[in-house]
Design a protein around this motif. Sequence first.
Motif, short mmCIF file in Angstrom:
data_model
loop_
_atom_site.label_atom_id
_atom_site.label_comp_id
_atom_site.label_asym_id
_atom_site.label_seq_id
_atom_site.Cartn_x
_atom_site.Cartn_y
_atom_site.Cartn_z
N VAL A 174 0.84 -1.19 0.00
CA VAL A 174 0.00 0.00 0.00
C VAL A 174 0.88 1.25 0.00
O VAL A 174 0.58 2.23 -0.67
CB VAL A 174 -0.97 0.00 1.22
CG1 VAL A 174 -1.62 1.35 1.42
CG2 VAL A 174 -2.02 -1.08 1.04
N SER A 175 1.99 1.21 0.71
CA SER A 175 2.88 2.37 0.76
C SER A 175 3.52 2.66 -0.58
O SER A 175 3.64 3.80 -0.99
CB SER A 175 4.00 2.14 1.79
OG SER A 175 3.46 2.02 3.08
N PHE A 176 3.93 1.62 -1.27
CA PHE A 176 4.64 1.82 -2.53
C PHE A 176 3.75 1.64 -3.75
O PHE A 176 4.09 2.09 -4.83
CB PHE A 176 5.84 0.88 -2.63
CG PHE A 176 6.91 1.19 -1.65
CD1 PHE A 176 7.69 2.32 -1.79
CD2 PHE A 176 7.13 0.38 -0.55
CE1 PHE A 176 8.68 2.63 -0.88
CE2 PHE A 176 8.11 0.67 0.36
CZ PHE A 176 8.88 1.80 0.20
N GLY A 177 2.62 0.97 -3.59
CA GLY A 177 1.73 0.70 -4.71
C GLY A 177 1.31 1.95 -5.48
O GLY A 177 1.42 2.00 -6.69
N PRO A 178 0.82 3.00 -4.80
CA PRO A 178 0.36 4.16 -5.54
C PRO A 178 1.48 5.12 -5.95
O PRO A 178 1.22 6.20 -6.43
CB PRO A 178 -0.62 4.84 -4.56
CG PRO A 178 -0.19 4.39 -3.21
CD PRO A 178 0.45 3.05 -3.40
N ALA A 179 2.70 4.73 -5.76
CA ALA A 179 3.82 5.61 -6.11
C ALA A 179 3.83 5.87 -7.61
O ALA A 179 3.23 5.15 -8.39
CB ALA A 179 5.14 4.97 -5.67
N TYR A 180 4.53 6.89 -7.98
CA TYR A 180 4.65 7.23 -9.39
C TYR A 180 5.60 6.26 -10.05
O TYR A 180 6.70 6.02 -9.58
CB TYR A 180 5.17 8.66 -9.53
CG TYR A 180 4.42 9.64 -8.67
CD1 TYR A 180 3.05 9.79 -8.82
CD2 TYR A 180 5.05 10.39 -7.70
CE1 TYR A 180 2.34 10.68 -8.04
CE2 TYR A 180 4.35 11.28 -6.92
CZ TYR A 180 2.99 11.42 -7.08
OH TYR A 180 2.29 12.29 -6.31
N ALA A 181 5.16 5.69 -11.15
CA ALA A 181 5.99 4.72 -11.85
C ALA A 181 6.70 5.34 -13.04
O ALA A 181 7.69 4.80 -13.50
CB ALA A 181 5.13 3.54 -12.31
N GLY A 189 0.61 7.57 -12.00
CA GLY A 189 0.17 7.41 -10.62
C GLY A 189 -0.94 8.40 -10.29
O GLY A 189 -1.65 8.88 -11.16
N ASN A 190 -1.06 8.71 -9.02
CA ASN A 190 -2.09 9.63 -8.55
C ASN A 190 -1.70 11.06 -8.88
O ASN A 190 -0.75 11.59 -8.33
CB ASN A 190 -2.28 9.46 -7.03
CG ASN A 190 -3.35 10.38 -6.48
OD1 ASN A 190 -3.99 11.14 -7.20
ND2 ASN A 190 -3.53 10.30 -5.18
N CYS A 191 -2.44 11.67 -9.78
CA CYS A 191 -2.13 13.03 -10.22
C CYS A 191 -3.07 14.07 -9.62
O CYS A 191 -2.98 15.25 -9.96
CB CYS A 191 -2.23 13.11 -11.74
SG CYS A 191 -1.06 12.06 -12.59
N LYS A 192 -3.97 13.64 -8.77
CA LYS A 192 -4.95 14.57 -8.21
C LYS A 192 -4.24 15.67 -7.43
O LYS A 192 -3.39 15.39 -6.59
CB LYS A 192 -5.94 13.83 -7.31
CG LYS A 192 -7.07 14.71 -6.85
CD LYS A 192 -8.13 13.95 -6.12
CE LYS A 192 -9.25 14.91 -5.77
NZ LYS A 192 -10.35 14.22 -5.13
N ASP A 193 -4.59 16.91 -7.74
CA ASP A 193 -4.05 18.11 -7.09
C ASP A 193 -2.55 18.30 -7.33
O ASP A 193 -1.86 18.92 -6.54
CB ASP A 193 -4.35 18.11 -5.59
CG ASP A 193 -5.85 18.04 -5.32
OD1 ASP A 193 -6.63 18.54 -6.16
OD2 ASP A 193 -6.24 17.48 -4.28
N LYS A 194 -2.07 17.75 -8.45
CA LYS A 194 -0.66 17.91 -8.84
C LYS A 194 -0.58 18.39 -10.28
O LYS A 194 -1.44 18.07 -11.09
CB LYS A 194 0.08 16.58 -8.72
CG LYS A 194 0.19 16.07 -7.30
CD LYS A 194 0.72 14.65 -7.28
CE LYS A 194 0.73 14.08 -5.89
NZ LYS A 194 -0.58 13.98 -5.28
N ALA A 195 0.46 19.14 -10.58
CA ALA A 195 0.79 19.47 -11.96
C ALA A 195 2.02 18.64 -12.30
O ALA A 195 3.06 18.78 -11.67
CB ALA A 195 1.09 20.95 -12.11
#
Length: 184
Positions: A21-28, A136-142
């Motif tokens: 869970v800690s590393f799963g959503p990391a940016y690949a 990965g998760n881009c929400k609230d990021k540019a």
Amino acid sequence: MNRLLDGKNVIAFVCFIAVWVSFGPAYAASVGQEVANVQIRDANDKPATIPDFGTHVLALTYSNTSASDLGDPMNDALKARNYNRDLYRGMGVANLKDSAVPNFIIRKAIKSKIEKYKSTILTDVDLSLAKAWDLGNCKDKAVFMVIGADKKIKYIRYTDKENLWNKAEIDNVLKLMDELLAKK
């Protein structure tokens, strides 16, 4: 069966899940990764792909509405360089899926930015680009990327309100752009 449920196995399983869970959503996505052109949408909600993909050096910013201005310092610096449009294309892709604002309002704002930057801004209604490029998760990021004419990521940076652009980082990207464009 009891052996599978003993204390050691349960602890090992819980530790594995915690690490995953800690590393799963990391940016690949990473420098050197080859990416493919993805069909998304233009500002008028018509199917579109990234123009000049694979022929020009691209500077691309991917963001949702809450992060839409976070890329402006880098985009302003690139615009001021006035790079040769036969070799370079700067553009944005609006992440509509992670935006709280209705799409028709976002499209109106996009048209204003198209005028400001004299560039292309496409839209991603379902995270097609983020998924295809493993962002990965881009929400609230540019997410700012430099993609070479060889379709490989040359630079990638995730900007959020806690991690804004500074002059040294902008200067490093401009130096990279100068080097990439000098090779073309």
